[in-house]
Scaffold this motif. Structure first.
Motif, PDB file in Angstrom:
ATOM      1  N   GLU A 291      -4.668  18.841 -16.038  1.00 23.93           N
ATOM      2  CA  GLU A 291      -4.788  17.452 -15.569  1.00 23.93           C
ATOM      3  C   GLU A 291      -4.375  17.332 -14.106  1.00 23.93           C
ATOM      4  O   GLU A 291      -5.019  16.628 -13.328  1.00 23.93           O
ATOM      5  N   LYS A 292      -3.308  18.017 -13.728  1.00 21.18           N
ATOM      6  CA  LYS A 292      -2.854  17.993 -12.333  1.00 21.18           C
ATOM      7  C   LYS A 292      -3.929  18.557 -11.409  1.00 21.18           C
ATOM      8  O   LYS A 292      -4.226  17.971 -10.366  1.00 21.18           O
ATOM      9  N   VAL A 293      -4.518  19.668 -11.801  1.00 17.39           N
ATOM     10  CA  VAL A 293      -5.574  20.289 -10.994  1.00 17.39           C
ATOM     11  C   VAL A 293      -6.778  19.360 -10.906  1.00 17.39           C
ATOM     12  O   VAL A 293      -7.345  19.170  -9.830  1.00 17.39           O
ATOM     13  N   LYS A 294      -7.165  18.760 -12.016  1.00 12.67           N
ATOM     14  CA  LYS A 294      -8.310  17.845 -12.011  1.00 12.67           C
ATOM     15  C   LYS A 294      -8.054  16.638 -11.112  1.00 12.67           C
ATOM     16  O   LYS A 294      -8.965  16.158 -10.440  1.00 12.67           O
TER      17      LYS A 294
ATOM     18  N   PRO B 268      -5.805  31.380 -17.002  1.00 10.74           N
ATOM     19  CA  PRO B 268      -5.301  30.786 -18.245  1.00 10.74           C
ATOM     20  C   PRO B 268      -3.961  30.045 -18.081  1.00 10.74           C
ATOM     21  O   PRO B 268      -3.739  29.040 -18.749  1.00 10.74           O
ATOM     22  N   GLN B 269      -3.102  30.518 -17.191  1.00 13.43           N
ATOM     23  CA  GLN B 269      -1.806  29.865 -16.995  1.00 13.43           C
ATOM     24  C   GLN B 269      -1.962  28.441 -16.462  1.00 13.43           C
ATOM     25  O   GLN B 269      -1.111  27.591 -16.670  1.00 13.43           O
ATOM     26  N   VAL B 270      -3.057  28.186 -15.771  1.00 16.07           N
ATOM     27  CA  VAL B 270      -3.297  26.878 -15.170  1.00 16.07           C
ATOM     28  C   VAL B 270      -3.683  25.845 -16.230  1.00 16.07           C
ATOM     29  O   VAL B 270      -3.597  24.648 -15.992  1.00 16.07           O
ATOM     30  N   ALA B 271      -4.081  26.300 -17.399  1.00 13.38           N
ATOM     31  CA  ALA B 271      -4.464  25.376 -18.466  1.00 13.38           C
ATOM     32  C   ALA B 271      -3.370  24.349 -18.748  1.00 13.38           C
ATOM     33  O   ALA B 271      -3.660  23.196 -19.049  1.00 13.38           O
ATOM     34  N   ARG B 272      -2.108  24.775 -18.610  1.00  9.33           N
ATOM     35  CA  ARG B 272      -0.985  23.834 -18.810  1.00  9.33           C
ATOM     36  C   ARG B 272      -1.011  22.713 -17.791  1.00  9.33           C
ATOM     37  O   ARG B 272      -0.513  21.625 -18.039  1.00  9.33           O
ATOM     38  N   SER B 273      -1.568  22.984 -16.618  1.00  7.60           N
ATOM     39  CA  SER B 273      -1.590  22.016 -15.528  1.00  7.60           C
ATOM     40  C   SER B 273      -2.997  21.508 -15.251  1.00  7.60           C
ATOM     41  O   SER B 273      -3.297  21.042 -14.153  1.00  7.60           O
TER      42      SER B 273
END
Length: 104
Positions: free
Chosen positions: A66-69, A59-64
């Protein structure tokens, strides 16, 4: 069916507990999963090293997201992306997390 999983988290600290609990459940169910994890800062390195079948995003990655994608697209990664639900992550509901992998 064998699956290689990569858990992506913000810093890597909370994912280590998730990994250990998932390993227990995988062994108990006799599933053929290999699990690795990485903070966002090391995702590109991990994707260069190995082709994963599933990327589990905490869930913490949700903020990032776009970066992950962007990283996934740049690395031509074809892995399935699954977002771990906040409540499943918070309570380490491994059964629900494994079910989401099995469904896809």
């Amino acid at each position: 069916m064998h699956k290689d999983l990569l858990i992506i988290c913000e810093t890597g600290i909370s994912a280590s507990l998730l990994v250990s609990k998932m390993l227990e459940a995988i062994r108990a169910r006799n599933l053929s999963y290999e699990i690795d994890y990485a903070p966002i800062s090391r995702v590109e390195e991990k994707l260069n090293f190995k082709d994963y079948d599933v990327l589990l995003l905490t869930p913490q990655v949700a903020r990032s997201e776009e970066k992950v994608k962007e990283i996934i697209k740049r690395e031509k990664c074809t892995a399935q992306i699954i977002f771990i639900k906040q409540e499943d992550f918070r309570y380490m509901n491994i059964e629900n997390i494994i079910a989401s992998i099995e469904e896809n």
